[in-house]
Write a protein that holds these residues in place. Structure first.
Motif, PDB file in Angstrom:
ATOM      1  N   HIS A 148       0.832  -1.205   0.000  1.00 33.96           N
ATOM      2  CA  HIS A 148       0.000   0.000   0.000  1.00 33.96           C
ATOM      3  C   HIS A 148       0.870   1.260   0.000  1.00 33.96           C
ATOM      4  CE1 HIS A 148      -2.746  -3.064   1.714  1.00 33.96           C
ATOM      5  NE2 HIS A 148      -3.704  -2.356   1.173  1.00 33.96           N
ATOM      6  N   PHE A 149       1.900   1.257   0.817  1.00 34.72           N
ATOM      7  CA  PHE A 149       2.800   2.406   0.947  1.00 34.72           C
ATOM      8  C   PHE A 149       3.506   2.699  -0.372  1.00 34.72           C
ATOM      9  CE2 PHE A 149       7.120   3.969   1.808  1.00 34.72           C
ATOM     10  CZ  PHE A 149       6.870   5.098   2.575  1.00 34.72           C
ATOM     11  N   HIS A 150       4.089   1.662  -0.973  1.00 35.45           N
ATOM     12  CA  HIS A 150       4.907   1.871  -2.167  1.00 35.45           C
ATOM     13  C   HIS A 150       4.063   2.232  -3.384  1.00 35.45           C
ATOM     14  CE1 HIS A 150       8.351   0.714   0.086  1.00 35.45           C
ATOM     15  NE2 HIS A 150       7.886  -0.495   0.318  1.00 35.45           N
ATOM     16  N   LEU A 151       2.879   1.637  -3.513  1.00 34.97           N
ATOM     17  CA  LEU A 151       2.017   1.998  -4.635  1.00 34.97           C
ATOM     18  C   LEU A 151       1.491   3.423  -4.484  1.00 34.97           C
ATOM     19  CD1 LEU A 151      -0.013  -1.271  -5.310  1.00 34.97           C
ATOM     20  CD2 LEU A 151       1.670  -0.199  -6.820  1.00 34.97           C
ATOM     21  N   GLU A 152       1.092   3.799  -3.274  1.00 39.20           N
ATOM     22  CA  GLU A 152       0.622   5.167  -3.065  1.00 39.20           C
ATOM     23  C   GLU A 152       1.741   6.163  -3.348  1.00 39.20           C
ATOM     24  OE1 GLU A 152      -1.294   8.052   0.364  1.00 39.20           O
ATOM     25  OE2 GLU A 152       0.330   6.670   0.820  1.00 39.20           O
ATOM     26  N   ARG A 153       2.950   5.813  -2.922  1.00 40.79           N
ATOM     27  CA  ARG A 153       4.107   6.696  -3.130  1.00 40.79           C
ATOM     28  C   ARG A 153       4.373   6.922  -4.613  1.00 40.79           C
ATOM     29  NH1 ARG A 153       9.866   5.559  -3.012  1.00 40.79           N
ATOM     30  NH2 ARG A 153       9.385   3.339  -2.851  1.00 40.79           N
ATOM     31  N   ILE A 155       2.070   6.106  -7.384  1.00 40.54           N
ATOM     32  CA  ILE A 155       0.973   6.438  -8.300  1.00 40.54           C
ATOM     33  C   ILE A 155      -0.221   7.107  -7.621  1.00 40.54           C
ATOM     34  CG2 ILE A 155       1.625   4.634  -9.935  1.00 40.54           C
ATOM     35  CD1 ILE A 155      -0.650   2.914  -8.874  1.00 40.54           C
ATOM     36  N   GLY A 156      -0.176   7.330  -6.311  1.00 44.44           N
ATOM     37  CA  GLY A 156      -1.275   7.986  -5.621  1.00 44.44           C
ATOM     38  C   GLY A 156      -2.315   7.000  -5.118  1.00 44.44           C
ATOM     39  N   GLU A 157      -3.111   7.450  -4.147  1.00 41.88           N
ATOM     40  CA  GLU A 157      -4.042   6.565  -3.448  1.00 41.88           C
ATOM     41  C   GLU A 157      -5.091   5.946  -4.365  1.00 41.88           C
ATOM     42  OE1 GLU A 157      -7.656   6.885  -0.179  1.00 41.88           O
ATOM     43  OE2 GLU A 157      -6.056   8.382  -0.132  1.00 41.88           O
ATOM     44  N   GLU A 158      -5.747   6.750  -5.190  1.00 46.41           N
ATOM     45  CA  GLU A 158      -6.865   6.223  -5.982  1.00 46.41           C
ATOM     46  C   GLU A 158      -6.408   5.181  -6.991  1.00 46.41           C
ATOM     47  OE1 GLU A 158     -10.113   6.616  -5.456  1.00 46.41           O
ATOM     48  OE2 GLU A 158      -9.425   7.673  -3.667  1.00 46.41           O
ATOM     49  N   LYS A 159      -5.320   5.461  -7.693  1.00 47.48           N
ATOM     50  CA  LYS A 159      -4.802   4.489  -8.661  1.00 47.48           C
ATOM     51  C   LYS A 159      -4.286   3.241  -7.943  1.00 47.48           C
ATOM     52  CE  LYS A 159      -3.538   7.751 -12.328  1.00 47.48           C
ATOM     53  NZ  LYS A 159      -2.414   8.353 -13.109  1.00 47.48           N
ATOM     54  N   ALA A 160      -3.648   3.444  -6.794  1.00 48.03           N
ATOM     55  CA  ALA A 160      -3.136   2.309  -6.023  1.00 48.03           C
ATOM     56  C   ALA A 160      -4.283   1.408  -5.574  1.00 48.03           C
ATOM     57  CB  ALA A 160      -2.343   2.803  -4.816  1.00 48.03           C
ATOM     58  N   LYS A 161      -5.340   2.011  -5.078  1.00 49.62           N
ATOM     59  CA  LYS A 161      -6.495   1.258  -4.596  1.00 49.62           C
ATOM     60  C   LYS A 161      -7.105   0.412  -5.717  1.00 49.62           C
ATOM     61  CE  LYS A 161     -10.010   3.778  -3.405  1.00 49.62           C
ATOM     62  NZ  LYS A 161     -10.748   4.782  -2.632  1.00 49.62           N
TER      63      LYS A 161
END
Length: 260
Positions: A148-153, A155-161
């Motif tokens: 969760h941390f690395h994807l948000e870092r 590409i941002g929360e919405e795309k990561a989710k």
């Protein structure tokens, strides 16, 4: 480095160390031995002031297929589960915070925990034939290893989710298009060497100081996310959907999830 490892190979070239995951027969699945030895090797490199750049790679046909499902299926109870998750969390923290410039050289598959580890690096290069997947959803789990941390870092929360929920397998060009990775390469060795050469034209010590500032700012957030992931994984492991996901995986069929 004097240590000899069963599942890790460390090579040195001037101020660069290459750390190779060495379980090719299992596509470098991360079992407890590999996790422990990787953590030990990387912590030792973190303290080695002569080393400025660390390259992570996998031996054989894959970077890492993720956590070793066979071993995970043999975990007996809460204590064993939390023990292995503590080791995973320590390893990911070591990769993210080590005071070196880091490259993940991804060949073949980088899936699940393997992808989380790759994304913890400063620069991610994927061979043009690589496949990437944050595929925990397929067995009714949430990402671990700071996924969760690395994807948000990156590409941002919405795309990561959305990426986590879809669990889609991405090819290298798809991953580059949405900025999960930094580079697609036809020749991995050349790409890695070119990036190392580019870094070496710059004041690397200043670059490392900038990294240390960012990791100091974000380390508590990573720690919090790792703790949340651990507890969420334990919670999801008690669900029907997880048991069905594992059963379907073993039986090589589509799972029938019921949302419970």
């Amino acid at each position: 480095m004097d240590a000899v490892y069963e599942t890790v190979v460390v090579n040195f070239n001037e101020d660069t160390a290459t750390v190779t995951f060495n379980r090719p027969d299992s596509l470098n699945a991360l079992n407890s031995v590999l996790i422990k030895e990787l953590n030990e090797a990387l912590k030792e490199l973190s303290l080695n002031e002569a080393i400025k750049i660390v390259v992570l790679k996998g031996e054989g046909r894959a970077f890492s297929s993720g956590g070793d499902i066979k071993e995970m299926l043999q975990l007996s109870g809460k204590d064993q589960f939390f023990s292995i998750m503590e080791q995973i969390n320590s390893l990911v923290t070591t990769v993210y915070t080590m005071p070196k410039l880091t490259i993940a050289a991804v060949n073949g598959a980088a899936a699940g925990l393997g992808l989380s580890l790759a994304l913890a690096a400063d620069y991610v290069i994927c061979h043009e034939d690589s496949k990437l997947a944050m595929n925990f959803i397929g067995i009714g789990l949430v990402p671990d290893g700071g996924g969760h941390f690395h994807l948000e870092r990156r590409i941002g929360e919405e795309k990561a989710k959305k990426l986590i929920w879809e669990g889609k397998v991405l090819n290298s060009n798809e991953a580059k298009k949405i900025d999960i990775i930094d580079e697609v390469a036809k020749d991995m060795n050349s790409a890695v060497q070119n990036q190392i050469k580019a870094w070496k034209t710059k004041p690397i010590l200043a670059m490392i100081e900038t990294k240390k500032i960012f990791t100091a700012l974000n380390n508590q957030k990573l720690t919090t996310i790792l703790e949340l992931e651990t507890n969420a994984q334990w919670k999801m492991r008690q669900t029907y959907d997880h048991q069905e996901g594992i059963k379907a995986f073993v039986e090589k069929r589509q799972p029938n999830f019921l949302g419970k």
